[in-house]
Enzyme design. Structure first.
Site, PDB file in Angstrom:
ATOM      1  N   GLY A  90       0.845  -1.186   0.000  1.00 24.29           N
ATOM      2  CA  GLY A  90       0.000   0.000   0.000  1.00 24.29           C
ATOM      3  C   GLY A  90       0.882   1.238   0.000  1.00 24.29           C
ATOM      4  O   GLY A  90       2.109   1.159   0.164  1.00 24.29           O
ATOM      5  N   GLY A  92       2.904   3.688   1.307  1.00 27.74           N
ATOM      6  CA  GLY A  92       3.523   3.846   2.619  1.00 27.74           C
ATOM      7  C   GLY A  92       4.227   5.171   2.826  1.00 27.74           C
ATOM      8  O   GLY A  92       4.463   5.570   3.972  1.00 27.74           O
ATOM      9  N   ARG A  93       4.598   5.857   1.750  1.00 25.04           N
ATOM     10  CA  ARG A  93       5.186   7.192   1.895  1.00 25.04           C
ATOM     11  C   ARG A  93       4.722   8.105   0.770  1.00 25.04           C
ATOM     12  O   ARG A  93       5.410   9.018   0.348  1.00 25.04           O
ATOM     13  CB  ARG A  93       6.717   7.117   1.906  1.00 25.04           C
ATOM     14  CG  ARG A  93       7.369   6.473   0.690  1.00 25.04           C
ATOM     15  CD  ARG A  93       8.875   6.679   0.744  1.00 25.04           C
ATOM     16  NE  ARG A  93       9.556   5.958  -0.318  1.00 25.04           N
ATOM     17  CZ  ARG A  93      10.843   6.129  -0.602  1.00 25.04           C
ATOM     18  NH1 ARG A  93      11.559   7.013   0.064  1.00 25.04           N
ATOM     19  NH2 ARG A  93      11.411   5.434  -1.571  1.00 25.04           N
ATOM     20  N   ASP A 126       9.590   5.979   7.852  1.00 26.26           N
ATOM     21  CA  ASP A 126       9.353   7.374   8.237  1.00 26.26           C
ATOM     22  C   ASP A 126       8.517   8.133   7.211  1.00 26.26           C
ATOM     23  O   ASP A 126       8.166   9.290   7.434  1.00 26.26           O
ATOM     24  CB  ASP A 126      10.672   8.103   8.498  1.00 26.26           C
ATOM     25  CG  ASP A 126      11.586   8.179   7.271  1.00 26.26           C
ATOM     26  OD1 ASP A 126      11.127   7.868   6.149  1.00 26.26           O
ATOM     27  OD2 ASP A 126      12.764   8.548   7.443  1.00 26.26           O
ATOM     28  N   GLY A 127       8.193   7.502   6.092  1.00 19.65           N
ATOM     29  CA  GLY A 127       7.342   8.152   5.099  1.00 19.65           C
ATOM     30  C   GLY A 127       8.005   9.277   4.341  1.00 19.65           C
ATOM     31  O   GLY A 127       7.329  10.060   3.680  1.00 19.65           O
ATOM     32  N   ARG A 187      -2.457  -0.470  -9.917  1.00 20.76           N
ATOM     33  CA  ARG A 187      -1.370  -1.403 -10.227  1.00 20.76           C
ATOM     34  C   ARG A 187      -1.888  -2.830 -10.337  1.00 20.76           C
ATOM     35  O   ARG A 187      -3.016  -3.128  -9.929  1.00 20.76           O
ATOM     36  CB  ARG A 187      -0.314  -1.340  -9.111  1.00 20.76           C
ATOM     37  CG  ARG A 187       0.065   0.075  -8.698  1.00 20.76           C
ATOM     38  CD  ARG A 187       0.323   0.143  -7.187  1.00 20.76           C
ATOM     39  NE  ARG A 187       0.447   1.527  -6.720  1.00 20.76           N
ATOM     40  CZ  ARG A 187       1.612   2.154  -6.545  1.00 20.76           C
ATOM     41  NH1 ARG A 187       2.737   1.545  -6.776  1.00 20.76           N
ATOM     42  NH2 ARG A 187       1.631   3.401  -6.123  1.00 20.76           N
ATOM     43  N   ASP A 256       3.702  -4.441  -7.804  1.00 14.39           N
ATOM     44  CA  ASP A 256       3.078  -3.170  -7.441  1.00 14.39           C
ATOM     45  C   ASP A 256       3.708  -2.009  -8.196  1.00 14.39           C
ATOM     46  O   ASP A 256       3.253  -0.864  -8.052  1.00 14.39           O
ATOM     47  CB  ASP A 256       3.177  -2.929  -5.931  1.00 14.39           C
ATOM     48  CG  ASP A 256       4.607  -2.931  -5.428  1.00 14.39           C
ATOM     49  OD1 ASP A 256       5.298  -3.942  -5.635  1.00 14.39           O
ATOM     50  OD2 ASP A 256       5.046  -1.922  -4.844  1.00 14.39           O
ATOM     51  N   ASN A 257       4.724  -2.274  -9.019  1.00 13.22           N
ATOM     52  CA  ASN A 257       5.346  -1.227  -9.824  1.00 13.22           C
ATOM     53  C   ASN A 257       4.996  -1.332 -11.303  1.00 13.22           C
ATOM     54  O   ASN A 257       5.634  -0.683 -12.137  1.00 13.22           O
ATOM     55  CB  ASN A 257       6.873  -1.259  -9.656  1.00 13.22           C
ATOM     56  CG  ASN A 257       7.313  -0.589  -8.370  1.00 13.22           C
ATOM     57  OD1 ASN A 257       6.591   0.215  -7.794  1.00 13.22           O
ATOM     58  ND2 ASN A 257       8.501  -0.934  -7.899  1.00 13.22           N
ATOM     59  N   ASP A 266       8.003   5.248 -10.470  1.00 16.14           N
ATOM     60  CA  ASP A 266       8.645   4.895  -9.202  1.00 16.14           C
ATOM     61  C   ASP A 266      10.104   4.515  -9.404  1.00 16.14           C
ATOM     62  O   ASP A 266      10.474   3.343  -9.411  1.00 16.14           O
ATOM     63  CB  ASP A 266       7.896   3.764  -8.494  1.00 16.14           C
ATOM     64  CG  ASP A 266       8.222   3.739  -6.998  1.00 16.14           C
ATOM     65  OD1 ASP A 266       8.833   4.707  -6.510  1.00 16.14           O
ATOM     66  OD2 ASP A 266       7.872   2.756  -6.330  1.00 16.14           O
TER      67      ASP A 266
END
Length: 472
Positions: A90, A92-93, A126-127, A187, A256-257, A266
């Site tokens: 998901g 995440g950042r 830490d995003g 995706r 997911d990419n 990405d």
């Protein structure tokens, strides 16, 4: 300052429902220093008229755009990472910040982020995004765009004043938040999540949404899942061929990419080839070479198999299998088209284009010439003979090894919009983006906050794009 007439906001993703995303808040950063704004990309969505202060307000503090998404959405998905299934992925950042219509063709465009803070899917991270990571995304996306690869565009990079700890670069290191423009952030992993949850109703809704939203010309054509798989297979075959023709190694081709519109996005540990090498890898952690340059078509085909598995409940498996089995032919045709375009030529026939492509790859492998040099020297075919034979790579073209490719090239006409008087072709060497150049660009930024080399490089990339893609 008002938005331009090209500004047409949308809220399409909200129609999928809350099972597909989590509303989130952006991180609050101690500073907002605008480092990059992509006016070319911004003009497609009506943001080019914003002042820098307004730009930062929306793309640094993430104040919602008028009539757009009311809050950022962290998208939910699963995926295979180096072929190991992970249900805890998901956004995440990053998140989906806004959607709008492309002023050029009316297609839906997303503004997605990277480094915008923690979400429910951060998994202890830490995003955040390092500034060097943001610079690398700019360089990758702009270079690929200029080479004709279907890619997301880096829209904005804003330095945020935080100091990040990272294990793969000197720390503490500077931070930034990035916004990218892409036609979709849906995706293969989006479908995998619903299949894993056995949520057939949501899977059916997603397929219908994708067809209606992204492929309306085929919406309602037979079985929707079959039509979707057919479209995605062709688009992903085209993307893989474009990567190969650009000598590009994405580095992390996890499921997911890969998105449903067939756009590259990405950019983490990417690399461009110095010279042809099928075993060349981009990521230091890809020790098995799973995503090496020469294995990228195999990697995307594996991902397409995973998408087909998700769609089995919605269609006939034999129909999916037939499309899947056709991937090699689709990839070959796309690769032939890419090589013809990379050499600035006009297509003749499928057989001729296949022979040209084969001769090109054979010469690249046997000669050891710099990957980009061949396409630069012979862009326009026979019209560039004098330039190629009098340039720094002339010795590569003097022997019998080049003869099969020369004969193929001589049988083609240059593309009709070719302009060899472009300043780009007065150079002795092409614009490239090898890893050493990336480090040279970053070093003055890190040491003296000197961005001039990045600015000069982007100007060279724009010059190349005008020369290679005059109609873009």
């Amino acid at each position: 300052m008002p938005f331009s007439a090209a500004y047409h906001p949308a809220r399409a993703h909200l129609t999928l429902g809350e099972a597909f995303y989590d509303p989130v808040e952006a991180a609050r950063f101690p500073a907002h220093i605008l480092r990059f704004r992509n006016q070319d990309a911004a003009a497609r969505i009506g943001l080019e008229t914003l002042t820098d202060a307004e730009w930062v307000e929306h793309l640094g503090r993430f104040v919602p755009l008028p009539d757009g998404l009311p809050t950022p959405l962290a998208l939910r998905y699963h995926g295979h990472q180096f072929r190991q299934y992970n249900p805890d992925l998901g956004d995440g950042r990053g998140f989906l910040f806004a959607q709008m219509r492309d002023a050029r063709d009316g297609r839906l465009l997303d503004i997605g982020t990277k480094g915008s803070g923690r979400t429910p899917w951060s998994r202890g991270g830490d995003g955040r995004l390092t500034l060097k990571g943001g610079v690398r995304e700019i360089l990758a996306s702009e270079m690929l765009d200029a080479l004709g690869v279907n890619t997301s565009r880096t829209l904005s990079v804003i330095e945020t004043g935080e100091r990040l700890q990272r294990g793969d670069e000197p720390s503490p290191t500077r931070s930034c938040v990035l916004a990218r423009l892409s036609h979709s952030h849906i995706r293969v992993g989006t479908f995998q999540r619903l299949a894993a949850l056995e949520d057939r109703a949501s899977l059916t809704r997603l397929v219908d949404y994708v067809m209606a939203t992204y492929f309306p010309d085929r919406h309602g054509e037979g079985n929707a899942a079959t039509a979707l798989f057919d479209i995605v297979c062709t688009r992903v075959a085209r993307l893989a061929a474009q990567w190969m023709g650009a000598g590009f190694v994405h580095g992390v081709l996890n499921t997911d990419n890969i998105n449903i519109t067939g756009e590259s996005f990405d950019y983490g540990p990417w690399r461009f080839l110095p010279r042809y090498d099928p075993s060349f890898v981009a990521a230091y952690f890809d020790q098995s070479g799973l995503y090496a340059f020469g294995r990228q078509p195999e990697a995307v085909l594996w991902t397409l198999a995973r998408l087909a598995e998700c769609l089995i409940p919605l269609t006939e498996i034999d129909d999916l299998q037939k499309i899947f089995d056709d991937f090699p032919d689709r990839y070959e045709m796309e690769m032939n088209n890419v090589i013809v375009k990379r050499l600035g030529l006009s297509s003749i026939s499928r057989n001729d284009d296949r022979d040209l492509s084969s001769a090109t790859w054979t010469f690249l492998e046997r000669s050891g010439i710099g990957f980009e040099n061949l396409f630069f020297d012979w862009y326009g075919g026979a019209q560039s003979r004098h330039r190629a034979l009098n340039g720094p790579n002339a010795h590569f073209y003097a022997g019998a090894e080049f003869e099969p490719l020369r004969q193929r090239i001589d049988g083609y006409s240059a593309r009709p919009d070719l302009d060899l008087s472009s300043p780009y072709f007065s150079r002795s060497v092409p614009c490239t983006m090898l890893i050493d150049a990336v480090e040279r660009i970053w070093q003055p930024i890190a040491d003296q906050d000197d961005w001039s080399m990045l600015d000069d490089t982007l100007a060279s990339i724009r010059e190349m794009k005008v020369a290679l893609l005059p109609a873009a």
